[in-house]
Scaffold this motif. Sequence first.
Motif, PDB file in Angstrom:
ATOM      1  N   MET A  89      33.616  51.442  43.748  1.00 20.75           N
ATOM      2  CA  MET A  89      34.842  50.740  43.382  1.00 20.75           C
ATOM      3  C   MET A  89      34.768  50.249  41.948  1.00 20.75           C
ATOM      4  O   MET A  89      33.698  50.066  41.382  1.00 20.75           O
ATOM      5  N   THR A  90      35.934  50.046  41.352  1.00 19.64           N
ATOM      6  CA  THR A  90      36.027  49.655  39.962  1.00 19.64           C
ATOM      7  C   THR A  90      35.163  48.446  39.609  1.00 19.64           C
ATOM      8  O   THR A  90      35.155  47.432  40.329  1.00 19.64           O
ATOM      9  N   GLY A  91      34.459  48.560  38.508  1.00 24.15           N
ATOM     10  CA  GLY A  91      33.651  47.450  38.019  1.00 24.15           C
ATOM     11  C   GLY A  91      34.502  46.288  37.540  1.00 24.15           C
ATOM     12  O   GLY A  91      33.978  45.188  37.307  1.00 24.15           O
ATOM     13  N   GLY A  92      35.812  46.506  37.417  1.00 23.14           N
ATOM     14  CA  GLY A  92      36.710  45.435  37.030  1.00 23.14           C
ATOM     15  C   GLY A  92      37.007  44.459  38.147  1.00 23.14           C
ATOM     16  O   GLY A  92      37.566  43.386  37.920  1.00 23.14           O
ATOM     17  N   MET A  93      36.598  44.791  39.390  1.00 21.38           N
ATOM     18  CA  MET A  93      36.874  43.921  40.531  1.00 21.38           C
ATOM     19  C   MET A  93      35.624  43.534  41.308  1.00 21.38           C
ATOM     20  O   MET A  93      35.679  42.665  42.170  1.00 21.38           O
ATOM     21  N   SER A  94      34.511  44.173  41.014  1.00 19.04           N
ATOM     22  CA  SER A  94      33.284  43.904  41.767  1.00 19.04           C
ATOM     23  C   SER A  94      32.063  44.331  40.964  1.00 19.04           C
ATOM     24  O   SER A  94      32.148  45.221  40.118  1.00 19.04           O
ATOM     25  N   GLY A  95      30.944  43.703  41.247  1.00 24.97           N
ATOM     26  CA  GLY A  95      29.692  44.070  40.593  1.00 24.97           C
ATOM     27  C   GLY A  95      28.946  45.180  41.318  1.00 24.97           C
ATOM     28  O   GLY A  95      27.801  45.485  40.967  1.00 24.97           O
ATOM     29  N   THR A  96      29.580  45.796  42.317  1.00 26.19           N
ATOM     30  CA  THR A  96      28.921  46.832  43.113  1.00 26.19           C
ATOM     31  C   THR A  96      28.368  47.966  42.248  1.00 26.19           C
ATOM     32  O   THR A  96      27.217  48.375  42.394  1.00 26.19           O
ATOM     33  N   VAL A  97      29.194  48.476  41.343  1.00 28.13           N
ATOM     34  CA  VAL A  97      28.753  49.603  40.515  1.00 28.13           C
ATOM     35  C   VAL A  97      27.626  49.183  39.573  1.00 28.13           C
ATOM     36  O   VAL A  97      26.757  49.984  39.229  1.00 28.13           O
ATOM     37  N   ARG A  98      27.601  47.895  39.176  1.00 28.34           N
ATOM     38  CA  ARG A  98      26.509  47.404  38.320  1.00 28.34           C
ATOM     39  C   ARG A  98      25.192  47.387  39.090  1.00 28.34           C
ATOM     40  O   ARG A  98      24.139  47.713  38.550  1.00 28.34           O
ATOM     41  N   THR A 112      23.293  59.892  39.493  1.00 35.99           N
ATOM     42  CA  THR A 112      24.432  59.726  38.594  1.00 35.99           C
ATOM     43  C   THR A 112      25.378  58.724  39.227  1.00 35.99           C
ATOM     44  O   THR A 112      25.913  58.957  40.312  1.00 35.99           O
ATOM     45  N   VAL A 113      25.568  57.578  38.569  1.00 37.58           N
ATOM     46  CA  VAL A 113      26.456  56.533  39.078  1.00 37.58           C
ATOM     47  C   VAL A 113      27.808  56.643  38.378  1.00 37.58           C
ATOM     48  O   VAL A 113      27.874  56.756  37.152  1.00 37.58           O
ATOM     49  N   ILE A 114      28.881  56.594  39.168  1.00 35.81           N
ATOM     50  CA  ILE A 114      30.234  56.725  38.621  1.00 35.81           C
ATOM     51  C   ILE A 114      31.077  55.519  39.001  1.00 35.81           C
ATOM     52  O   ILE A 114      31.174  55.159  40.181  1.00 35.81           O
ATOM     53  N   ASP A 115      31.663  54.879  37.988  1.00 41.97           N
ATOM     54  CA  ASP A 115      32.656  53.838  38.209  1.00 41.97           C
ATOM     55  C   ASP A 115      33.988  54.556  38.412  1.00 41.97           C
ATOM     56  O   ASP A 115      34.542  55.130  37.474  1.00 41.97           O
ATOM     57  N   SER A 116      34.496  54.526  39.619  1.00 44.49           N
ATOM     58  CA  SER A 116      35.721  55.268  39.946  1.00 44.49           C
ATOM     59  C   SER A 116      36.950  54.724  39.228  1.00 44.49           C
ATOM     60  O   SER A 116      37.957  55.408  39.112  1.00 44.49           O
ATOM     61  N   ARG A 117      36.873  53.455  38.793  1.00 48.45           N
ATOM     62  CA  ARG A 117      38.000  52.725  38.199  1.00 48.45           C
ATOM     63  C   ARG A 117      39.095  52.436  39.237  1.00 48.45           C
ATOM     64  O   ARG A 117      40.187  51.994  38.880  1.00 48.45           O
ATOM     65  N   TYR A 118      38.771  52.692  40.492  1.00 47.65           N
ATOM     66  CA  TYR A 118      39.750  52.478  41.554  1.00 47.65           C
ATOM     67  C   TYR A 118      39.103  51.830  42.762  1.00 47.65           C
ATOM     68  O   TYR A 118      37.938  51.465  42.754  1.00 47.65           O
ATOM     69  N   ILE A 119      39.887  51.686  43.801  1.00 49.65           N
ATOM     70  CA  ILE A 119      39.444  51.102  45.059  1.00 49.65           C
ATOM     71  C   ILE A 119      40.239  51.755  46.179  1.00 49.65           C
ATOM     72  O   ILE A 119      41.235  52.435  45.929  1.00 49.65           O
ATOM     73  N   SER A 120      39.794  51.590  47.410  1.00 46.32           N
ATOM     74  CA  SER A 120      40.502  52.084  48.591  1.00 46.32           C
ATOM     75  C   SER A 120      40.651  53.610  48.559  1.00 46.32           C
ATOM     76  O   SER A 120      39.732  54.325  48.154  1.00 46.32           O
ATOM     77  N   LYS A 121      41.787  54.125  48.987  1.00 40.39           N
ATOM     78  CA  LYS A 121      41.979  55.574  49.067  1.00 40.39           C
ATOM     79  C   LYS A 121      41.850  56.243  47.703  1.00 40.39           C
ATOM     80  O   LYS A 121      41.416  57.399  47.603  1.00 40.39           O
TER      81      LYS A 121
END
Length: 280
Positions: A89-98, A112-121
């Motif tokens: 999920m987007t790093g703009g809403m959570s630290g999960t990707v960090r 390879t870690v990817i910040d999807s820039r999105y959430i949900s579907k």
Amino acid sequence: MNKIKIITDSTADLRDEQIKKYSIEVVPLTITIDDKSYTDRVDISPVEFLEKMGQSKELPKTSQPSTGTFLELYDRYADEGYDIISIHMTGGMSGTVRSAESAAQMTKGNVTVIDSRYISKALSFQVLEAADLVSKGKTLQEIVKHLEKVREQTRLFLMVDTLENLVKGGRIGKGRAFLGSLLNIKPIASLEGGEYTPASKARSYSQVIKYLVKQFSEDVKGKNVKRIGIVHSEAKDLVSQLLNAINGTTDFQNIEIDYTTPVIATHTGKGTIALMYYFD
């Protein structure tokens, strides 16, 4: 053929059959309500969460998976001979990707870690596209390049029915919420650049539907619609209206409709609806 494992988190709103079909590894977030912690989609469902949230005086808290959780997972799949694509999920809403990125720097595996820039579907679009390409024998580099295209051609719009949770979370003041309630304003936002971005204000559900369908029609005009998802938090009637309106503008049949992740519902409250789509 290269062995590649796809990993994501529980905010992707994936269905059980999708997870099973592609053997996707889903790392859950944690939700705390009234000092009791739950593992997202493991020991609490979205419906159960909404019920508990409605009974709680305080806003629930969500916690990202730890770096250690990701590291253990990465090392295990590395030992099994996998390269890993970890999409979150987007790093703009959570630290999960960090957390995932920190673990990727420590693991012995190729991650390879990817910040999807999105959430949900909208996050799930990238996860499922990646998993499908793995099943077709594509290389890691080919998959990562394709996901850039998916990300660029994905859209997400959501409507908040009540401003109560935004007030509890400190996102807006009580005065603005009171005024918004008096005017019956339904804020509509997008995820531009991975962050919550105000897009419009509607004063009726019919205006919400009209705006969402207009955006969808303009975005996909002359394009090939690949995926559409609608998620909600107890907004079934509005979902039905939106579905009928969308069906009137496209021949695309496989529209996924589900309850959204508690992570979104925590901040937006009951009655939220989101429309997501990907096209090429």
